[in-house]
Design an enzyme around this catalytic site. Structure first.
Site, mmCIF file in Angstrom:
data_model
loop_
_atom_site.group_PDB
_atom_site.id
_atom_site.type_symbol
_atom_site.label_atom_id
_atom_site.label_comp_id
_atom_site.label_asym_id
_atom_site.label_seq_id
_atom_site.Cartn_x
_atom_site.Cartn_y
_atom_site.Cartn_z
ATOM 1 N N HIS A 79 0.743 -1.094 0.060
ATOM 2 C CA HIS A 79 -0.004 -0.001 0.014
ATOM 3 C C HIS A 79 1.084 1.166 0.062
ATOM 4 O O HIS A 79 2.086 1.089 0.221
ATOM 5 C CB HIS A 79 -0.877 0.060 1.224
ATOM 6 C CG HIS A 79 -0.394 -0.027 2.269
ATOM 7 N ND1 HIS A 79 0.165 -1.037 3.022
ATOM 8 C CD2 HIS A 79 -0.219 1.020 3.326
ATOM 9 C CE1 HIS A 79 0.439 -0.740 4.310
ATOM 10 N NE2 HIS A 79 0.319 0.438 4.470
ATOM 11 N N ASP A 81 1.242 5.316 1.273
ATOM 12 C CA ASP A 81 0.963 6.242 2.433
ATOM 13 C C ASP A 81 1.011 7.526 1.775
ATOM 14 O O ASP A 81 2.116 8.202 1.357
ATOM 15 C CB ASP A 81 1.975 6.088 3.613
ATOM 16 C CG ASP A 81 1.936 4.998 4.389
ATOM 17 O OD1 ASP A 81 0.847 4.537 4.192
ATOM 18 O OD2 ASP A 81 2.506 4.852 5.364
ATOM 19 N N HIS A 85 -1.792 10.839 5.987
ATOM 20 C CA HIS A 85 -1.700 9.742 6.933
ATOM 21 C C HIS A 85 -1.323 9.957 8.166
ATOM 22 O O HIS A 85 -1.529 9.357 9.251
ATOM 23 C CB HIS A 85 -1.112 8.614 6.331
ATOM 24 C CG HIS A 85 -0.862 7.408 7.078
ATOM 25 N ND1 HIS A 85 -1.952 6.782 7.817
ATOM 26 C CD2 HIS A 85 0.323 6.572 7.335
ATOM 27 C CE1 HIS A 85 -1.491 5.885 8.259
ATOM 28 N NE2 HIS A 85 -0.101 5.386 8.049
ATOM 29 N N HIS A 213 7.593 8.130 8.861
ATOM 30 C CA HIS A 213 6.210 8.762 8.671
ATOM 31 C C HIS A 213 6.363 9.991 9.074
ATOM 32 O O HIS A 213 5.670 10.909 8.483
ATOM 33 C CB HIS A 213 5.287 7.881 9.755
ATOM 34 C CG HIS A 213 4.769 6.599 9.377
ATOM 35 N ND1 HIS A 213 5.559 5.220 9.414
ATOM 36 C CD2 HIS A 213 3.644 6.290 8.565
ATOM 37 C CE1 HIS A 213 4.782 4.477 8.753
ATOM 38 N NE2 HIS A 213 3.873 4.948 8.734
#
Length: 268
Positions: A79, A81, A85, A213
């Protein structure tokens, strides 16, 4: 050198794919109910696994057709991001899957081979030093490219893939210095891994916590995870195609990740 017209370039690429001069490598795990998803502490909401339900199969429910419904989370399987997110990317312009310019989904890729280190230590961390050593061998990482961390983690299955222990998951990933270097000094487009997330399993203990992230999305960059077969890509020279579903306000999406790779000795 004579520059080819765009239509000639596209025709040449199509011919190379048809003749085998360019190999199309699928870096995507099949969406399957048994494929693991990230597991968060029980007080948080959880990502849904892939589920499928048959609607009809050439029977009384639909005599001439077969089809199914499926459900899953935006961050299930291989997947994408999007910046939105993560909290650091919540105010980034064009930060959702439906607002990212589509040309951003296609671009050059560099592959950092960390497979030996990850085999020796499941908590291996990619550092700026490793990246500079890679550049000494392969040249500087170009701006606006994808960088993928090869660990061969995709060969694991089931519980071994998540590698959960009493203190949480243990899997390799980048440290904050590596991601900061890639984003702020090399200007990459995005970062991808073969593990369940772009961060190491124990990334909550890093500075900042979950640096991939935090830094990537705070800078408007993208993440790819649950990739596979990165050993089939060269260190540089391939082109990555990673287009998420056009979900309105999407934070991410399962996707089919393809790489165009020059085939050694391929047909002309």
């Amino acid at each position: 050198m004579t520059e080819l017209a765009p239509d000639a370039l596209l025709a040449g690429m199509a011919g190379m794919i048809a003749s085998g001069g360019l190999e199309v490598v699928d870096l995507t795990h099949p969406l399957d109910p048994d494929f693991p998803v990230i597991v968060l502490p029980p007080e948080f909401g959880q990502c849904a696994r892939f589920r499928v339900e048959e609607i009809s199969a050439y029977d009384h429910r639909g005599p001439a057709w077969k089809w199914r419904n499926f459900t899953c989370g935006e961050h299930t399987g291989t997947h994408f991001d999007a910046p939105v997110h993560w909290v650091t990317g919540r105010d980034q312009p064009n930060g959702t899957t439906d607002s990212i310019p589509p040309e951003r989904f296609i671009g050059p890729v560099c592959v950092i081979d960390c497979s030996a280190e990850a085999a020796a230590d499941p908590d291996f961390l990619l550092t700026e030093g490793h990246l500079r050593a890679w550049e000494a061998d392969h040249g500087e990482i170009p701006a606006d490219c994808w960088v993928l961390m090869r660990t061969d983690w995709s060969r694991r299955r089931g519980a071994d893939y998540l590698n959960m222990h009493g203190d949480g998951p243990h899997s390799p990933g980048p440290d904050g210095g590596a991601i900061s270097f890639l984003v702020h000094e090399r200007g990459i487009r995005g970062f991808g891994t073969e593990t369940i997330g772009t961060d190491a399993g124990q990334a909550t203990h890093l500075d900042p916590p979950y640096p991939a992230h935090s830094i990537l999305h705070g800078a408007g960059r993208y993440g790819l995870q649950c990739l596979r077969d990165l050993d089939r890509l060269p260190a540089r020279g391939a082109i990555l195609i990673a287009a998420p579903l056009n979900i309105r306000d999407g934070t991410g999406s399962p996707l089919r990740v393809l790489a165009l790779v020059p085939r050694a000795g391929g047909a002309a």
